[in-house]
Design a protein around this motif. Structure first.
Motif, PDB file in Angstrom:
ATOM      1  N   THR A 108       0.834  -1.207   0.000  1.00 51.88           N
ATOM      2  CA  THR A 108       0.000   0.000   0.000  1.00 51.88           C
ATOM      3  C   THR A 108       0.868   1.255   0.000  1.00 51.88           C
ATOM      4  O   THR A 108       0.426   2.323   0.402  1.00 51.88           O
ATOM      5  CB  THR A 108      -0.971   0.000   1.197  1.00 51.88           C
ATOM      6  OG1 THR A 108      -0.221  -0.146   2.406  1.00 51.88           O
ATOM      7  CG2 THR A 108      -1.988  -1.114   1.076  1.00 51.88           C
ATOM      8  N   ASP A 111       1.174   3.523   3.112  1.00 51.34           N
ATOM      9  CA  ASP A 111      -0.075   3.914   3.762  1.00 51.34           C
ATOM     10  C   ASP A 111      -0.629   2.697   4.502  1.00 51.34           C
ATOM     11  O   ASP A 111      -0.517   1.572   4.025  1.00 51.34           O
ATOM     12  CB  ASP A 111      -1.111   4.386   2.742  1.00 51.34           C
ATOM     13  CG  ASP A 111      -0.685   5.669   2.034  1.00 51.34           C
ATOM     14  OD1 ASP A 111       0.312   6.274   2.457  1.00 51.34           O
ATOM     15  OD2 ASP A 111      -1.364   6.043   1.070  1.00 51.34           O
ATOM     16  N   ALA A 113      -3.278   0.027   5.702  1.00 49.15           N
ATOM     17  CA  ALA A 113      -4.537  -0.549   5.218  1.00 49.15           C
ATOM     18  C   ALA A 113      -5.577  -0.498   6.332  1.00 49.15           C
ATOM     19  O   ALA A 113      -5.319  -0.937   7.453  1.00 49.15           O
ATOM     20  CB  ALA A 113      -4.324  -1.984   4.759  1.00 49.15           C
ATOM     21  N   VAL A 127      -8.118  -1.471  -1.588  1.00 48.84           N
ATOM     22  CA  VAL A 127      -7.666  -1.330  -0.207  1.00 48.84           C
ATOM     23  C   VAL A 127      -7.751   0.144   0.186  1.00 48.84           C
ATOM     24  O   VAL A 127      -7.099   0.988  -0.427  1.00 48.84           O
ATOM     25  CB  VAL A 127      -6.217  -1.846  -0.027  1.00 48.84           C
ATOM     26  CG1 VAL A 127      -5.759  -1.662   1.408  1.00 48.84           C
ATOM     27  CG2 VAL A 127      -6.106  -3.306  -0.452  1.00 48.84           C
ATOM     28  N   THR A 129      -6.967   3.191   2.685  1.00 49.77           N
ATOM     29  CA  THR A 129      -5.812   3.456   3.551  1.00 49.77           C
ATOM     30  C   THR A 129      -6.108   4.535   4.578  1.00 49.77           C
ATOM     31  O   THR A 129      -7.088   5.269   4.470  1.00 49.77           O
ATOM     32  CB  THR A 129      -4.584   3.874   2.731  1.00 49.77           C
ATOM     33  OG1 THR A 129      -4.791   5.201   2.259  1.00 49.77           O
ATOM     34  CG2 THR A 129      -4.322   2.916   1.578  1.00 49.77           C
ATOM     35  N   GLN A 135      -6.186   1.970  -2.936  1.00 44.04           N
ATOM     36  CA  GLN A 135      -5.255   1.280  -3.835  1.00 44.04           C
ATOM     37  C   GLN A 135      -6.044   0.228  -4.606  1.00 44.04           C
ATOM     38  O   GLN A 135      -6.843  -0.501  -4.022  1.00 44.04           O
ATOM     39  CB  GLN A 135      -4.160   0.570  -3.027  1.00 44.04           C
ATOM     40  CG  GLN A 135      -3.357   1.465  -2.127  1.00 44.04           C
ATOM     41  CD  GLN A 135      -2.333   2.286  -2.876  1.00 44.04           C
ATOM     42  OE1 GLN A 135      -1.948   1.963  -3.982  1.00 44.04           O
ATOM     43  NE2 GLN A 135      -1.906   3.372  -2.270  1.00 44.04           N
ATOM     44  N   THR A 148      -3.287   5.315  -7.305  1.00 43.61           N
ATOM     45  CA  THR A 148      -4.025   5.582  -6.079  1.00 43.61           C
ATOM     46  C   THR A 148      -5.087   6.632  -6.339  1.00 43.61           C
ATOM     47  O   THR A 148      -4.826   7.638  -6.993  1.00 43.61           O
ATOM     48  CB  THR A 148      -3.056   6.086  -5.001  1.00 43.61           C
ATOM     49  OG1 THR A 148      -2.088   5.087  -4.768  1.00 43.61           O
ATOM     50  CG2 THR A 148      -3.780   6.393  -3.710  1.00 43.61           C
TER      51      THR A 148
END
Length: 157
Positions: A108, A111, A113, A127, A129, A135, A148
């Protein structure tokens, strides 16, 4: 954990095994299996195809588990989010007694998760963040597929 019949308000199954708070549950695509995550560092897979609701596999992590979610196209793939802010793609072997599951920690980009979900097709994994971004990754390999998205209202898969 207790599974209730909403119409009759009767208990269908009681599933015992976690020793701390259960943080999430997820049905498998064909509703035979139920995955549960807990602050006891475990994900448990329950077979609801038998009369008892047997725990057929326990996957242990190094930290409490905050979320588990089956892929929409397979009862052998799931994503797990850990309290340590890591997202892990888990592939279960064919049989519950065979080797350990394959685990892929998702990148990530520094960042943390916070949550994760599969796209309806099961091809992508999203995902969320702690920096407010999402993501988009390949759900089979865990590789980043899209840039992103942070604050964008028009992101399509």
């Amino acid at each position: 954990m207790t599974i209730w019949d909403i119409e009759t308000r009767n208990v269908l199954r009681w599933l015992g095994g976690h020793v701390k708070t259960v943080t999430s549950v997820s049905w498998s695509p064909l509703s035979r299996y139920l995955a549960s995550s807990s602050l006891d560092w475990n994900v448990r897979i329950w077979d609801l195809g038998d009369e008892y609701g047997t725990c057929v596999r326990t996957v242990r992590f190094d930290t409490p588990v905050t979320q588990v979610l089956f892929a929409p196209d397979s009862s052998r793939r799931m994503v797990v989010v850990l309290e340590s802010r890591e997202a892990v793609l888990v592939s279960l072997p064919d049989t519950p007694t065979s080797s350990e599951p394959l685990r892929t920690t998702l990148d990530t980009h520094g960042d943390g998760a916070m949550s994760a979900c599969f796209s309806p097709s099961g091809k992508h994994l999203l995902v969320g963040t702690n920096k407010g971004s999402v993501q988009v990754l390949d759900a089979r390999t865990g590789e980043v597929r899209r840039p992103t998205y942070a604050g964008s209202r028009h992101a399509a898969l």
